[in-house]
Design a protein around this motif. Structure first.
Motif, PDB file in Angstrom:
ATOM      1  N   ARG A  16      34.649  67.246  11.764  1.00  0.00           N
ATOM      2  CA  ARG A  16      35.896  66.985  12.489  1.00  0.00           C
ATOM      3  C   ARG A  16      36.708  68.262  12.645  1.00  0.00           C
ATOM      4  O   ARG A  16      37.233  68.552  13.728  1.00  0.00           O
ATOM      5  CB  ARG A  16      36.719  65.924  11.764  1.00  0.00           C
ATOM      6  CG  ARG A  16      38.017  65.579  12.500  1.00  0.00           C
ATOM      7  CD  ARG A  16      38.901  64.625  11.724  1.00  0.00           C
ATOM      8  NE  ARG A  16      38.315  63.300  11.632  1.00  0.00           N
ATOM      9  CZ  ARG A  16      37.790  62.791  10.526  1.00  0.00           C
ATOM     10  NH1 ARG A  16      37.767  63.526   9.403  1.00  0.00           N
ATOM     11  NH2 ARG A  16      37.283  61.577  10.518  1.00  0.00           N
ATOM     12  N   ARG A  65      37.107  73.185  19.893  1.00  0.00           N
ATOM     13  CA  ARG A  65      37.964  72.234  20.605  1.00  0.00           C
ATOM     14  C   ARG A  65      37.868  72.332  22.125  1.00  0.00           C
ATOM     15  O   ARG A  65      37.788  71.316  22.823  1.00  0.00           O
ATOM     16  CB  ARG A  65      39.406  72.443  20.158  1.00  0.00           C
ATOM     17  CG  ARG A  65      40.438  71.636  20.935  1.00  0.00           C
ATOM     18  CD  ARG A  65      41.828  71.862  20.375  1.00  0.00           C
ATOM     19  NE  ARG A  65      42.849  71.200  21.168  1.00  0.00           N
ATOM     20  CZ  ARG A  65      44.135  71.118  20.806  1.00  0.00           C
ATOM     21  NH1 ARG A  65      44.514  71.661  19.671  1.00  0.00           N
ATOM     22  NH2 ARG A  65      44.996  70.510  21.564  1.00  0.00           N
ATOM     23  N   HIS A 121      41.903  65.631  21.347  1.00  0.00           N
ATOM     24  CA  HIS A 121      42.799  66.776  21.168  1.00  0.00           C
ATOM     25  C   HIS A 121      43.139  67.415  22.509  1.00  0.00           C
ATOM     26  O   HIS A 121      43.880  68.389  22.546  1.00  0.00           O
ATOM     27  CB  HIS A 121      42.155  67.809  20.229  1.00  0.00           C
ATOM     28  CG  HIS A 121      42.149  67.375  18.798  1.00  0.00           C
ATOM     29  ND1 HIS A 121      43.152  67.695  17.914  1.00  0.00           N
ATOM     30  CD2 HIS A 121      41.254  66.630  18.102  1.00  0.00           C
ATOM     31  CE1 HIS A 121      42.880  67.170  16.726  1.00  0.00           C
ATOM     32  NE2 HIS A 121      41.741  66.520  16.814  1.00  0.00           N
ATOM     33  N   ALA A 167      37.631  69.897  16.230  1.00  0.00           N
ATOM     34  CA  ALA A 167      39.050  69.911  16.582  1.00  0.00           C
ATOM     35  C   ALA A 167      39.637  71.308  16.544  1.00  0.00           C
ATOM     36  O   ALA A 167      40.740  71.534  17.047  1.00  0.00           O
ATOM     37  CB  ALA A 167      39.837  69.009  15.631  1.00  0.00           C
ATOM     38  N   ASN A 195      36.964  63.555  22.669  1.00  0.00           N
ATOM     39  CA  ASN A 195      37.828  64.606  22.122  1.00  0.00           C
ATOM     40  C   ASN A 195      39.273  64.293  22.506  1.00  0.00           C
ATOM     41  O   ASN A 195      39.713  64.603  23.615  1.00  0.00           O
ATOM     42  CB  ASN A 195      37.404  65.970  22.671  1.00  0.00           C
ATOM     43  CG  ASN A 195      38.185  67.116  22.052  1.00  0.00           C
ATOM     44  OD1 ASN A 195      39.186  66.915  21.372  1.00  0.00           O
ATOM     45  ND2 ASN A 195      37.730  68.341  22.289  1.00  0.00           N
ATOM     46  N   LEU A 214      37.963  61.233  18.197  1.00  0.00           N
ATOM     47  CA  LEU A 214      37.751  62.208  17.127  1.00  0.00           C
ATOM     48  C   LEU A 214      38.787  62.072  16.017  1.00  0.00           C
ATOM     49  O   LEU A 214      38.436  62.074  14.827  1.00  0.00           O
ATOM     50  CB  LEU A 214      37.787  63.629  17.711  1.00  0.00           C
ATOM     51  CG  LEU A 214      37.678  64.781  16.711  1.00  0.00           C
ATOM     52  CD1 LEU A 214      36.387  64.701  15.916  1.00  0.00           C
ATOM     53  CD2 LEU A 214      37.778  66.121  17.440  1.00  0.00           C
ATOM     54  N   ARG A 215      40.068  61.940  16.371  1.00  0.00           N
ATOM     55  CA  ARG A 215      41.127  61.870  15.357  1.00  0.00           C
ATOM     56  C   ARG A 215      40.964  60.654  14.445  1.00  0.00           C
ATOM     57  O   ARG A 215      41.271  60.717  13.249  1.00  0.00           O
ATOM     58  CB  ARG A 215      42.504  61.781  16.029  1.00  0.00           C
ATOM     59  CG  ARG A 215      42.955  63.014  16.765  1.00  0.00           C
ATOM     60  CD  ARG A 215      44.322  62.759  17.391  1.00  0.00           C
ATOM     61  NE  ARG A 215      44.692  63.745  18.376  1.00  0.00           N
ATOM     62  CZ  ARG A 215      45.378  64.847  18.124  1.00  0.00           C
ATOM     63  NH1 ARG A 215      45.757  65.110  16.883  1.00  0.00           N
ATOM     64  NH2 ARG A 215      45.689  65.686  19.104  1.00  0.00           N
TER      65      ARG A 215
END
Length: 319
Positions: A181, A189, A213, A185, A211, A170-171
């Motif tokens: 996004r 999340r 995060h 996030a 994911n 994702l990042r």
């Protein structure tokens, strides 16, 4: 406008319940029998038929699938459908499901090959037989052996290379737009972990959307779960829009198998048995294999080692 939308939803749900009751009675099915067929609890179905509650979005999808052609006759159906593997909470919100659907469309367009037709769950005549616990353990052992790992070797899933499977974090995603996004996030999340998107109808090419995060320990088991969904040929999850809201199907048996296989691959049984026998704590075992202590405790329980782990002695009292 909001009132009109609520009335519309009420009408949809009433039509759905009426259509389900009509087909159930026509086919001579009890509520309990229908519960077993569609995978919705008996109490929920009974409450819905009595008009004491509304089916959630996930239940609506299952009921619409069961209705089949009857749904069209009652002017019921899906506004939009996509098929993926979906690692998220069973009751993920409509907004999260909608955002992931938007991400899936973007990923397919970004990574897709010439075949852009939507994958689906094609019915087969072969009966799907659940794997036993021993079969799952053996499958994990065979997988580790194929990778050339010894019984004690930790496995780093991020070094795994699976043919025709791309991992998109994702990042780092260059595909997902900023709004999507930020939602995934931020507010969503904790509602999702990963999504595997087939890139063609043949399902021989995939992108795993991860994911990142979450903690690295959670990411490891999540990534392996997604690989196991793909490698096991599990049914795709149907994400659908129904009367303005989004829901999805959920197969608890296949989710269980994927999680079991992921944990068994990360935490090999012989090594766990030996470490428990040596008095190692869950935290110590987790540190060695790069997992969470919670996953270690799950493995210990599944291996029947919990009594040894907590040191509970048993004996027979003398008569």
């Amino acid at each position: 406008m909001l009132i009109a939308q609520l009335v519309k939803m009420d009408k949809f749900e009433k039509k759905l319940v009426s259509a389900v009751r009509e087909k159930r009675e026509r086919e001579g099915l009890s509520l309990r029998a229908l519960s077993g067929i569609v995978g919705i609890s008996f109490s929920t179905l009974a409450r819905v038929e009595r008009g004491e509650g509304s089916p959630d979005n996930n239940s609506k999808i299952r009921l619409l699938e069961w209705l089949g052609p009857d749904a069209d006759e009652h002017e019921l159906g899906f506004d939009r459908v996509a098929f993926v593997h979906f690692r998220a909470g069973k009751n993920a919100s409509s907004g999260t499901v909608q955002t992931l659907l938007r991400a899936a469309v973007c990923l397919r367009q970004h990574y897709g090959v010439s075949d852009t037709s939507e994958p689906s769950n094609v019915p087969t005549d072969a009966e799907v037989i659940p794997m036993s616990k021993e079969e799952l353990e053996q499958t994990a052992d065979d997988f580790r052996r194929d990778l050339g790992l010894k019984k004690n070797d930790p496995l780093e899933p991020f070094y795994l290379v699976v043919d025709s499977v791309t991992v998109e974090r994702l990042r780092d995603s260059s595909c997902i737009d900023r709004e999507t996004r930020n939602t995934l996030a931020g507010p969503s999340r904790n509602e999702w972990s990963a999504m595997s998107v087939p890139l063609n109808a043949a399902q021989d090419s995939w992108v795993v959307f991860l994911n990142d995060h979450h903690t690295i320990e959670r990411q490891r088991v999540t990534l392996l779960e997604e690989y196991w969904h793909i490698l096991s040929g599990h049914k795709l999850t149907k994400i659908a829009k129904i009367a303005g809201s989004f829901g999805r199907t959920y197969d608890s048996a296949e989710e269980h198998d994927a999680y079991f296989l992921a944990s068994a691959t990360l935490l090999p049984r012989d090594a766990v048995r030996r470490m428990v026998s040596d008095g190692k704590s869950a935290a110590e075992i987790a540190s060695f294999f790069g997992t969470s202590p919670e996953l270690v405790e799950y493995r210990i329980k599944r291996l029947g080692l919990w009594r040894d782990h907590i040191g509970k002695k048993v004996s027979l009292a003398k008569p």
